[in-house]
Structures are given as structure tokens and as C-alpha cells.
Design a protein around this motif. Sequence first.
Motif, short mmCIF file in Angstrom:
data_model
loop_
_atom_site.label_atom_id
_atom_site.label_comp_id
_atom_site.label_asym_id
_atom_site.label_seq_id
_atom_site.Cartn_x
_atom_site.Cartn_y
_atom_site.Cartn_z
N THR A 176 0.81 -1.27 0.00
CA THR A 176 -0.09 -0.16 -0.18
C THR A 176 0.78 1.27 -0.03
N TYR A 210 0.83 5.51 0.27
CA TYR A 210 0.29 6.64 0.77
C TYR A 210 1.08 7.96 0.78
N GLN A 242 1.72 12.13 1.92
CA GLN A 242 1.53 12.92 2.99
C GLN A 242 1.95 14.21 2.75
N PRO A 251 -1.69 10.92 6.20
CA PRO A 251 -1.19 10.21 5.01
C PRO A 251 -2.62 10.07 4.34
N PHE A 301 -4.27 7.78 1.15
CA PHE A 301 -4.25 6.36 0.36
C PHE A 301 -3.94 6.69 -0.91
N TYR A 361 4.92 7.19 1.04
CA TYR A 361 5.34 5.82 1.88
C TYR A 361 4.61 4.64 1.17
#
Lengths: 112, 113
Positions: free
Chosen positions: A34, A36, A38, A44, A46, A87
Motif C-alpha cells: 500500500t 500513501y 502525505q 497520510p 491512500f 510511503y
Amino acid sequence: LAKTTQPISMDSYEGQEVNITCSHNNIATNDYITWYQQFPSQGPRFIIQGYKTKVTNEVASLFIPADRKSSTLSLPRVSLSDTAVYYCLVGAGTGGSYIPTFGRGTSLIVHP
Amino acid sequence: EPEVTQTPSHQVTQMGQEVILRCVPISNHLYFYWYRQILGQKVEFLVSFYNNEISEKSEIFDDQFSVERPDGSNFTLKIRSTKLEDSAMYFCASNGLPEEPQHFGDGTRLSIL
């Protein structure tokens, strides 16, 4: 816990395609990948999630090779507003405990 | 699109006081999480919560911290005897299943003086 490794920072220019690769050598069979995004002082957000091969949505693509030991987030035609930290997280397979672990992320700076 | 909402956006508290940070997860979600992010550092997992019980907690989540779902919509993080080093952004997140992406709120900035 699957550990992830990403570049600390990347620079790009508006309109270019950006590819951010994440290494996760000890990914487990049930783990998902996954990504993310930010922005400063925000939570964060998705971007995309996948298990294998390729996943595409309206904002990004995620490429996962057959061995799943890495993944690449592809952002097409970035703009200044894509400047953020990205991330990669691995985990959350069903049936096991999951402690989400954020790394340092990749700080992407998009230049005019 | 449904959102996770957190209140307050900024909390200033004297050291040693107790604070309660509030979150309203997305309504049909069942799994809830708290994270913190000290300025300039990475997002750190604190605790996950499901079916009115803590599922997982990190080493950070010691006796100073507690979580509660006091009603059908709120999810709270209580920090007792706050310390200067508790100053951070605290994020709440939720999802419907553990393997689903988590939806994060925009956080509460906690400043301990």
C-alpha cells in the motif's frame, strides 16, 4: 514484520513521469503493498494498493514483479501539487496480526 | 467521500495534565487506529482497536495512554500526565477490514508546555 526501503528523496519537473521504487525483501505471502501520500500537517492519504502484477487507478499505477520483493509507484505527468512524502507499507494479510510500519518515506519535490 | 474527522485540530496543554483526543471514524468501519508523528519524524503506530478491544499496541503505547470507543461514533485517545515529549501530531485512522487501506484524519497537533 516486512521492512521497506525507499529512496529518501527524489526531484522531478512538472509533466514528467515519476517512479518510486520500494524494496520489501521479506514480504509475506498474504501481505498487501500500500502506498500513501502525505502533505505537511496532514494525515497520510491512500494512493494505491496491490498484491501482484499491475494495478492502476485514476492517480497512479503500481507495478509489482512476480517475486513481490519490490514495488514501483508510478505517477504520470506530475504537477507541483504532487510535492509530498510518499510511503510504501507492506502487511495486513488476513489471519495475522498487523502493525502498520511507516518508514521515512520518499520526499518528492516537483519543480516548475 | 466519507472522512475521518479529528478534534480539536490543535490542543495546547500544560505538562502533567490529561488530554483527550477525539476521532470520528468512517461510519461503517470496524477497525480503528492511532498514530503519532513527532515534528520532522516518521509516522509511528500507537494502537489498533477492534470489537471494543485493543488488537495491537506498540512500545510507545504504555500505561500513560488509553483508548476508548464511548459510543457508536467516537474513538478517543487519552494521554495522562502529559510530558513535553508527547508533543506531536496525532492521527486517527480506520478501515473496514485489516487488509483494506486505512483512511486517516488530518490529525490533532498536541503541544505540551
